[in-house]
Design a protein around this motif. Structure first.
Motif, PDB file in Angstrom:
ATOM      1  N   MET A   1      96.559  55.524  38.824  1.00 24.73           N
ATOM      2  CA  MET A   1      96.561  56.655  39.722  1.00 24.73           C
ATOM      3  C   MET A   1      95.263  56.656  40.535  1.00 24.73           C
ATOM      4  N   GLU A   2      95.370  57.026  41.781  1.00 29.82           N
ATOM      5  CA  GLU A   2      94.215  57.084  42.664  1.00 29.82           C
ATOM      6  C   GLU A   2      94.185  58.429  43.385  1.00 29.82           C
ATOM      7  N   GLU A   3      92.970  58.877  43.677  1.00 22.41           N
ATOM      8  CA  GLU A   3      92.772  60.153  44.339  1.00 22.41           C
ATOM      9  C   GLU A   3      91.778  59.956  45.480  1.00 22.41           C
ATOM     10  N   THR A   4      92.180  60.307  46.690  1.00 18.84           N
ATOM     11  CA  THR A   4      91.334  60.127  47.865  1.00 18.84           C
ATOM     12  C   THR A   4      90.261  61.207  47.935  1.00 18.84           C
ATOM     13  N   LEU A   5      89.069  60.773  48.349  1.00 22.20           N
ATOM     14  CA  LEU A   5      87.944  61.685  48.549  1.00 22.20           C
ATOM     15  C   LEU A   5      87.604  61.726  50.034  1.00 22.20           C
ATOM     16  N   TYR A   6      87.475  62.920  50.558  1.00 20.00           N
ATOM     17  CA  TYR A   6      87.224  63.140  51.979  1.00 20.00           C
ATOM     18  C   TYR A   6      85.825  63.710  52.185  1.00 20.00           C
ATOM     19  N   ASP A   7      85.225  63.391  53.344  1.00 19.28           N
ATOM     20  CA  ASP A   7      83.947  64.012  53.683  1.00 19.28           C
ATOM     21  C   ASP A   7      84.226  65.412  54.224  1.00 19.28           C
ATOM     22  N   ILE A   8      83.183  66.127  54.591  1.00 20.69           N
ATOM     23  CA  ILE A   8      83.374  67.520  54.993  1.00 20.69           C
ATOM     24  C   ILE A   8      84.079  67.679  56.349  1.00 20.69           C
ATOM     25  N   GLN A   9      84.228  66.567  57.092  1.00 20.36           N
ATOM     26  CA  GLN A   9      85.009  66.606  58.340  1.00 20.36           C
ATOM     27  C   GLN A   9      86.475  66.224  58.101  1.00 20.36           C
ATOM     28  N   GLY A  10      86.839  65.863  56.861  1.00 16.90           N
ATOM     29  CA  GLY A  10      88.218  65.497  56.548  1.00 16.90           C
ATOM     30  C   GLY A  10      88.518  64.021  56.692  1.00 16.90           C
ATOM     31  N   ASN A  11      87.496  63.171  56.817  1.00 15.04           N
ATOM     32  CA  ASN A  11      87.698  61.723  56.921  1.00 15.04           C
ATOM     33  C   ASN A  11      87.799  61.107  55.529  1.00 15.04           C
ATOM     34  N   PRO A  12      88.787  60.234  55.292  1.00 10.06           N
ATOM     35  CA  PRO A  12      88.860  59.558  53.990  1.00 10.06           C
ATOM     36  C   PRO A  12      87.710  58.562  53.873  1.00 10.06           C
ATOM     37  N   ILE A  13      86.880  58.730  52.852  1.00 12.80           N
ATOM     38  CA  ILE A  13      85.676  57.921  52.690  1.00 12.80           C
ATOM     39  C   ILE A  13      85.763  57.033  51.460  1.00 12.80           C
ATOM     40  N   ALA A  14      86.318  57.563  50.391  1.00 13.36           N
ATOM     41  CA  ALA A  14      86.336  56.853  49.117  1.00 13.36           C
ATOM     42  C   ALA A  14      87.558  57.306  48.324  1.00 13.36           C
ATOM     43  N   TYR A  15      87.722  56.712  47.163  1.00 16.30           N
ATOM     44  CA  TYR A  15      88.794  57.158  46.270  1.00 16.30           C
ATOM     45  C   TYR A  15      88.390  56.895  44.831  1.00 16.30           C
ATOM     46  N   ILE A  16      88.978  57.685  43.954  1.00 16.26           N
ATOM     47  CA  ILE A  16      88.764  57.509  42.522  1.00 16.26           C
ATOM     48  C   ILE A  16      89.977  56.772  41.977  1.00 16.26           C
ATOM     49  N   ALA A  17      89.728  55.659  41.302  1.00 13.72           N
ATOM     50  CA  ALA A  17      90.791  54.909  40.635  1.00 13.72           C
ATOM     51  C   ALA A  17      90.695  55.253  39.150  1.00 13.72           C
ATOM     52  N   TYR A  18      91.726  55.926  38.658  1.00 11.88           N
ATOM     53  CA  TYR A  18      91.760  56.306  37.247  1.00 11.88           C
ATOM     54  C   TYR A  18      92.435  55.200  36.451  1.00 11.88           C
ATOM     55  N   GLY A  19      91.827  54.818  35.382  1.00  5.95           N
ATOM     56  CA  GLY A  19      92.362  53.801  34.477  1.00  5.95           C
ATOM     57  C   GLY A  19      91.652  53.998  33.154  1.00  5.95           C
ATOM     58  N   ASN A  20      91.052  52.938  32.626  1.00  3.14           N
ATOM     59  CA  ASN A  20      90.240  53.085  31.420  1.00  3.14           C
ATOM     60  C   ASN A  20      89.052  53.996  31.683  1.00  3.14           C
ATOM     61  N   GLU A  21      88.587  54.005  32.910  1.00  2.00           N
ATOM     62  CA  GLU A  21      87.513  54.889  33.349  1.00  2.00           C
ATOM     63  C   GLU A  21      87.802  55.296  34.783  1.00  2.00           C
ATOM     64  N   ALA A  22      87.102  56.299  35.271  1.00  2.00           N
ATOM     65  CA  ALA A  22      87.303  56.784  36.633  1.00  2.00           C
ATOM     66  C   ALA A  22      86.219  56.188  37.528  1.00  2.00           C
ATOM     67  N   SER A 108      74.356  68.443  54.745  1.00  2.00           N
ATOM     68  CA  SER A 108      74.276  67.733  56.023  1.00  2.00           C
ATOM     69  C   SER A 108      74.268  66.215  55.800  1.00  2.00           C
ATOM     70  N   ASP A 109      74.086  65.784  54.552  1.00  2.00           N
ATOM     71  CA  ASP A 109      74.108  64.352  54.228  1.00  2.00           C
ATOM     72  C   ASP A 109      75.549  63.871  54.105  1.00  2.00           C
ATOM     73  N   PRO A 110      75.887  62.741  54.718  1.00  2.00           N
ATOM     74  CA  PRO A 110      77.247  62.227  54.642  1.00  2.00           C
ATOM     75  C   PRO A 110      77.644  61.833  53.215  1.00  2.00           C
ATOM     76  N   LEU A 111      78.913  62.028  52.897  1.00  2.00           N
ATOM     77  CA  LEU A 111      79.441  61.627  51.595  1.00  2.00           C
ATOM     78  C   LEU A 111      79.226  60.138  51.364  1.00  2.00           C
ATOM     79  N   SER A 112      79.425  59.332  52.393  1.00  2.00           N
ATOM     80  CA  SER A 112      79.253  57.882  52.243  1.00  2.00           C
ATOM     81  C   SER A 112      77.825  57.541  51.832  1.00  2.00           C
TER      82      SER A 112
END
Length: 120
Positions: A1-22, A108-112
């Protein structure tokens, strides 16, 4: 399972891949951090912040990003994800910061930038 992470402007920046660990991957496939409880740690051992109820907060308690369910902005289309790179060896984890009061203010710091500061 994967979950998308967005920055504060709504841009997809990263994702969490759940498995043995997140594991948190940047959209380009680079593993940069992982979840340890509700704490976000970089593979370099640095405590980056918290992931609480779908909201990513930095060590000051400010909002850096969120998942789709916790979003308060229109999220943008997710482009194709690049292949996942190998997960690096985890460095010794530094002691987590004391949890600050979680603010409703956005950082004000970007998520990336926050996530990449944990990369090896």
């Amino acid at each position: 399972m994967e979950e998308t992470l967005y920055d504060i402007q709504g841009n997809p920046i990263a994702y969490i891949a759940y498995g043995n660990e997140a594991v948190i991957y940047m959209w380009q496939g680079k593993p940069v951090a992982y979840l340890h409880g509700d704490c976000i740690y970089g593979f370099n051992g640095k405590h980056l912040g918290w992931y609480d109820r779908g909201i990513i907060r930095n060590t000051d308690g400010l909002i850096n990003g969120f998942n789709k369910k916790a979003s308060d902005v229109f999220v943008k289309f997710e482009p194709f994800k690049e292949f996942k790179q190998f997960i690096p060896f985890k460095s010794f984890r530094e002691i987590a910061y004391t949890k600050p009061f979680f603010s409703i203010r956005k950082s004000s710091d970007p998520l990336s930038q926050m996530l990449l500061s944990g990369a090896k």
